[in-house]
Each structure stands twice: as structure tokens, then as C-alpha cells.
Design a protein around this motif. Structure first.
Motif, PDB file in Angstrom:
ATOM      1  N   GLN A 192      44.948  60.921   8.869  1.00 36.66           N
ATOM      2  CA  GLN A 192      45.382  59.420   9.646  1.00 36.66           C
ATOM      3  C   GLN A 192      44.723  58.393   8.752  1.00 36.66           C
ATOM      4  N   ARG A 193      43.473  58.644   8.342  1.00 31.33           N
ATOM      5  CA  ARG A 193      42.908  57.494   7.429  1.00 31.33           C
ATOM      6  C   ARG A 193      43.697  57.235   6.062  1.00 31.33           C
ATOM      7  N   LEU A 194      44.380  58.464   5.537  1.00 29.89           N
ATOM      8  CA  LEU A 194      45.083  58.302   4.362  1.00 29.89           C
ATOM      9  C   LEU A 194      46.528  57.918   4.494  1.00 29.89           C
ATOM     10  N   ILE A 195      46.989  58.174   5.489  1.00 31.56           N
ATOM     11  CA  ILE A 195      48.603  58.175   5.731  1.00 31.56           C
ATOM     12  C   ILE A 195      48.966  57.149   6.702  1.00 31.56           C
ATOM     13  N   GLY A 196      47.883  57.072   7.833  1.00 33.08           N
ATOM     14  CA  GLY A 196      48.270  56.425   8.941  1.00 33.08           C
ATOM     15  C   GLY A 196      48.585  57.134  10.132  1.00 33.08           C
ATOM     16  N   LEU A 197      49.019  58.422   9.941  1.00 31.87           N
ATOM     17  CA  LEU A 197      49.382  59.501  11.036  1.00 31.87           C
ATOM     18  C   LEU A 197      48.704  60.577  11.192  1.00 31.87           C
ATOM     19  N   GLU A 198      48.314  61.234  12.204  1.00 34.78           N
ATOM     20  CA  GLU A 198      47.836  62.460  12.235  1.00 34.78           C
ATOM     21  C   GLU A 198      48.412  63.666  11.616  1.00 34.78           C
ATOM     22  N   TYR A 199      47.670  64.551  11.389  1.00 32.75           N
ATOM     23  CA  TYR A 199      48.093  65.619  10.568  1.00 32.75           C
ATOM     24  C   TYR A 199      49.453  66.416  11.231  1.00 32.75           C
ATOM     25  N   GLU A 200      49.451  66.563  12.384  1.00 34.93           N
ATOM     26  CA  GLU A 200      50.551  67.271  13.092  1.00 34.93           C
ATOM     27  C   GLU A 200      51.948  66.262  13.040  1.00 34.93           C
ATOM     28  N   GLN A 201      51.604  64.815  13.036  1.00 31.75           N
ATOM     29  CA  GLN A 201      52.612  63.886  13.234  1.00 31.75           C
ATOM     30  C   GLN A 201      53.169  63.815  11.784  1.00 31.75           C
ATOM     31  N   LEU A 202      52.427  64.056  10.634  1.00 30.96           N
ATOM     32  CA  LEU A 202      52.870  63.939   9.215  1.00 30.96           C
ATOM     33  C   LEU A 202      53.658  65.097   9.191  1.00 30.96           C
ATOM     34  N   GLN A 203      53.374  66.271   9.728  1.00 31.62           N
ATOM     35  CA  GLN A 203      54.049  67.564   9.452  1.00 31.62           C
ATOM     36  C   GLN A 203      55.400  67.364  10.192  1.00 31.62           C
ATOM     37  N   GLN A 204      55.530  66.757  11.055  1.00 35.51           N
ATOM     38  CA  GLN A 204      56.844  66.491  11.849  1.00 35.51           C
ATOM     39  C   GLN A 204      57.555  65.554  10.875  1.00 35.51           C
ATOM     40  N   LEU A 205      57.148  64.656  10.367  1.00 38.94           N
ATOM     41  CA  LEU A 205      57.903  63.722   9.607  1.00 38.94           C
ATOM     42  C   LEU A 205      58.260  64.455   8.236  1.00 38.94           C
ATOM     43  N   ILE A 206      57.618  65.137   7.604  1.00 39.51           N
ATOM     44  CA  ILE A 206      57.944  65.870   6.464  1.00 39.51           C
ATOM     45  C   ILE A 206      59.247  66.738   6.709  1.00 39.51           C
ATOM     46  N   GLN A 207      59.106  67.636   7.778  1.00 42.84           N
ATOM     47  CA  GLN A 207      59.874  68.497   8.025  1.00 42.84           C
ATOM     48  C   GLN A 207      61.381  67.776   8.380  1.00 42.84           C
ATOM     49  N   ASN A 208      61.213  66.839   9.110  1.00 41.51           N
ATOM     50  CA  ASN A 208      62.629  66.002   9.182  1.00 41.51           C
ATOM     51  C   ASN A 208      63.153  65.265   8.219  1.00 41.51           C
ATOM     52  N   ALA A 209      62.373  64.525   7.352  1.00 37.86           N
ATOM     53  CA  ALA A 209      62.810  64.190   6.255  1.00 37.86           C
ATOM     54  C   ALA A 209      63.501  65.047   5.061  1.00 37.86           C
ATOM     55  N   GLU A 210      62.708  66.016   4.940  1.00 33.50           N
ATOM     56  CA  GLU A 210      63.233  67.173   4.022  1.00 33.50           C
ATOM     57  C   GLU A 210      64.636  67.585   4.807  1.00 33.50           C
ATOM     58  N   ARG A 211      64.628  67.780   5.818  1.00 32.97           N
ATOM     59  CA  ARG A 211      65.931  68.224   6.578  1.00 32.97           C
ATOM     60  C   ARG A 211      67.167  67.144   6.386  1.00 32.97           C
ATOM     61  N   LEU A 212      66.789  66.015   6.355  1.00 32.45           N
ATOM     62  CA  LEU A 212      67.616  65.005   6.440  1.00 32.45           C
ATOM     63  C   LEU A 212      68.010  64.779   4.748  1.00 32.45           C
ATOM     64  N   HIS A 213      67.174  65.205   3.937  1.00 28.96           N
ATOM     65  CA  HIS A 213      67.438  64.878   2.373  1.00 28.96           C
ATOM     66  C   HIS A 213      68.656  66.143   2.111  1.00 28.96           C
ATOM     67  N   TYR A 214      68.206  67.260   2.551  1.00 31.15           N
ATOM     68  CA  TYR A 214      69.054  68.539   2.355  1.00 31.15           C
ATOM     69  C   TYR A 214      70.519  68.165   2.789  1.00 31.15           C
ATOM     70  N   GLU A 215      70.563  67.674   4.036  1.00 29.91           N
ATOM     71  CA  GLU A 215      71.761  67.336   4.692  1.00 29.91           C
ATOM     72  C   GLU A 215      72.711  66.387   3.753  1.00 29.91           C
ATOM     73  N   LYS A 216      71.938  65.308   3.144  1.00 30.49           N
ATOM     74  CA  LYS A 216      72.622  64.230   2.448  1.00 30.49           C
ATOM     75  C   LYS A 216      73.174  64.990   0.986  1.00 30.49           C
ATOM     76  N   GLN A 217      72.169  65.479   0.481  1.00 30.51           N
ATOM     77  CA  GLN A 217      72.528  66.279  -0.756  1.00 30.51           C
ATOM     78  C   GLN A 217      73.642  67.064  -0.546  1.00 30.51           C
ATOM     79  N   ALA A 218      73.836  67.924   0.564  1.00 31.92           N
ATOM     80  CA  ALA A 218      74.962  68.850   0.824  1.00 31.92           C
ATOM     81  C   ALA A 218      76.141  67.956   0.864  1.00 31.92           C
ATOM     82  N   LEU A 219      75.943  66.875   1.538  1.00 34.14           N
ATOM     83  CA  LEU A 219      77.419  65.992   1.616  1.00 34.14           C
ATOM     84  C   LEU A 219      77.910  65.533   0.278  1.00 34.14           C
TER      85      LEU A 219
END
Length: 307
Positions: free
Chosen positions: A16-43
């Protein structure tokens, strides 16, 4: 592996000090951002007409996780892209390109407000607007210094006498207890008055909606404001107590604006292209909603370091 990512994995409580989010929240965000990236790339891949097989070209130095963290580090700490590149072991231009690639993805993933979140569905939007009338929402605005516009007319439009500088103005509306951001307007000219800004975007809400604001909103029937001190007279003891009670209820908007300004890109002079201002501020508001758990992203059972 980048040192910042390694440090986060070894010291999750410092995320949270480094990123502004808790570890679990960062994990959620990374997973969703990666998924969106792959969806866009596939399109994009499905729309290409290839002469040679895919998979060639120069390999990226940073993993997707490192790229996302680079973007969040910039928003949180507002370092230069040169220094950011050194921290992540890439060139200044690569750091800049990486940030500009992932910013719109983060913006797409995280609605900046409750109104934005439900607005895509007309029936949900009408229901939420009706429910909100049960509350007296809290409203306030703030200014942020920007670079001086090159165009003379533009610089006059954005010069704020209050700040003695060129500024953007943003408006925020929250629930009475500050538990969610209800609406955000970002990137308006700093000299625009708070009450004018409110009236321009009033149509987002039900006509019966009530608000609570500071003295800048005196004169607007829909907004409850503190008692103004009469000219050449003092407020009575009872009136002062009423204003004190009013301020104690309104303090939540100050806390929420402060939580947005934890991200230094909102706190200091805005150095990016001014056309990106609204996108950046709304992305930060989305991050804050994730941070205060008003926004929940889908979560898969995996760690940041997996995959």
C-alpha cells in the motif's frame, strides 16, 4: 525480476505504501488487467491479415505484471520517466510508452464512480438515482496546478486568481459516510466557480436529490450550506455550534479528496499532456474505490508471481 516486484512479493504489507493498494487488491487488478490485455490482443490478431506467422519480433524486457506495476508507481509517486526507466531496467521512452499503454486499460477496468458504474444499464441507473435521493450527498471541488498553456486564450481560460496559477478543477460527490464516490467531474478550468460547475452537471441526478456543501455553494437551493456570517455582525453561539456540527458531517469529503491526493500525480503540478488529465484523475478515483472496497474486481486464485 524487477526489484520493486520482488520487494512487494517478499514484503506484501508494504504494497500500500508503494502502490496505493493492498497486496490482495493489487493482485486483483493485475489479474484483470492481464485478462483485458489478452482479450484486446486476441481481437487485434483476429483482424490482421498475416503474411508470416505471428510470434516474432523483439521480446519485451518487462513482464505484464512489471508493466502494470510501473504504471502504478508513476501514478503513486510521480517520478520522471527517466528515473522510472532506470528503476525498471528499461529506457525512458519504453517507460513512457508502457505507462501510456496501460493507463487506458486501468481506466476501463475501474469505474471512477458509482454513477459511471451503473450508467451503462439504463434501468440500473434510474434505480440508483432514486435510491440516492434517500441520502444528502456531500459535494466539494479542488484545483490542481497544471503547466501554462501555450495558447494565449487557453492560458487566460485556466488562470486561477485563487491559486495565482493555471489550474484544473475537479468536482467530487460522495455518500454521506464517504464509503463510495458517487460522481466525479475532472479537468474543468480552474477559475470556474464551484456552483457553476455543479449546475452544469446537475442533470446526472434525480431532480429531488439533496446535497451538502461548503460556503462556495450558497445560493443553490438543492445544497445545504453553513450559516454565513452577516456583514458587520457575529454569528450567535447557537449558529456557531450548528456550523461546527455541519462541518463534522461534511468532513468525509475532505477525507476522500485526501485519499485521491495520496497519488502524487493528483497532488503536484500536472506534467503530462493536459488532454490526459481527465483520464488520469478518473483512473485514480477508480483506484481509490478499489482501495476503500467500494469497487470489487473479479479475483482468480493465484499469486502475483504465478504464470
Amino acid at each position: 525480476m524487477n526489484n520493486i516486484l520482488k520487494h512487494i512479493e517478499e514484503n506484501p504489507k508494504e504494497t500500500q505504501r508503494l502502490i496505493g493498494l493492498e497486496y490482495e487488491q493489487l493482485q486483483q487488478l493485475i489479474q484483470n488487467a492481464e485478462r483485458l490485455h489478452y482479450e484486446k490482443q486476441a481481437l487485434l490478431e483476429s483482424q490482421k491479415v498475416r503474411i508470416i506467422a505471428g510470434g516474432g519480433g523483439r521480446k519485451q524486457k518487462l513482464s505484464l505484471r512489471e508493466q502494470i506495476i510501473l504504471t502504478l508507481v508513476y501514478l503513486r509517486h510521480l517520478t520522471t520517466f527517466q528515473l522510472l526507466g532506470i528503476q525498471f531496467g528499461v529506457s525512458e521512452s519504453t517507460a513512457n510508452d508502457t505507462f501510456n499503454y496501460w493507463l487506458p486499460y486501468l481506466r476501463e477496468l475501474m469505474p471512477s464512480s458509482l454513477i459511471e458504474q451503473v450508467k451503462k444499464n439504463a434501468s440500473d441507473y434510474e434505480v440508483v438515482k432514486e435510491i440516492l435521493t434517500d441520502y444528502e450527498l456531500i459535494i466539494d471541488s479542488y484545483e490542481q496546478v497544471r503547466e501554462r498553456p501555450g495558447d494565449n486564450n487557453e492560458q487566460k481560460k485556466y488562470f486561477s486568481g485563487k491559486k495565482s496559477n493555471h489550474t484544473f478543477k475537479s468536482q467530487m460527490i460522495i455518500l454521506p459516510d464517504g464509503s463510495d464516490i458517487v460522481d466525479v467531474v475532472a479537468g474543468e478550468p480552474g477559475p470556474k466557480s464551484d456552483i457553476t460547475l455543479f449546475r452544469e452537471y446537475r442533470s446526472e441526478f434525480d431532480t429531488k436529490q439533496r446535497f451538502k456543501g461548503d460556503k462556495a455553494y450558497i445560493g443553490e437551493d438543492l445544497i445545504t450550506t453553513p450559516i454565513k456570517k452577516p456583514r458587520n455582525r457575529e454569528l450567535t453561539t447557537e449558529q456557531k455550534e450548528q456550523n461546527k456540527m455541519f462541518s463534522s458531517k461534511r468532513i468525509f469529503i475532505e477525507h476522500r479528496i485526501r485519499s485521491v491526493k495520496i497519488f502524487r500525480v493528483v497532488q503536484e503540478r500536472f506534467r503530462l499532456n493536459p488532454h490526459k488529465y481527465e483520464q488520469v484523475i478518473l483512473t485514480i478515483c477508480g483506484l481509490v474505490r478499489l482501495r476503500i472496497r467500494a469497487l470489487i474486481l473479479p479475483l482468480e486464485i493465484s499469486a502475483i508471481s504465478s504464470g
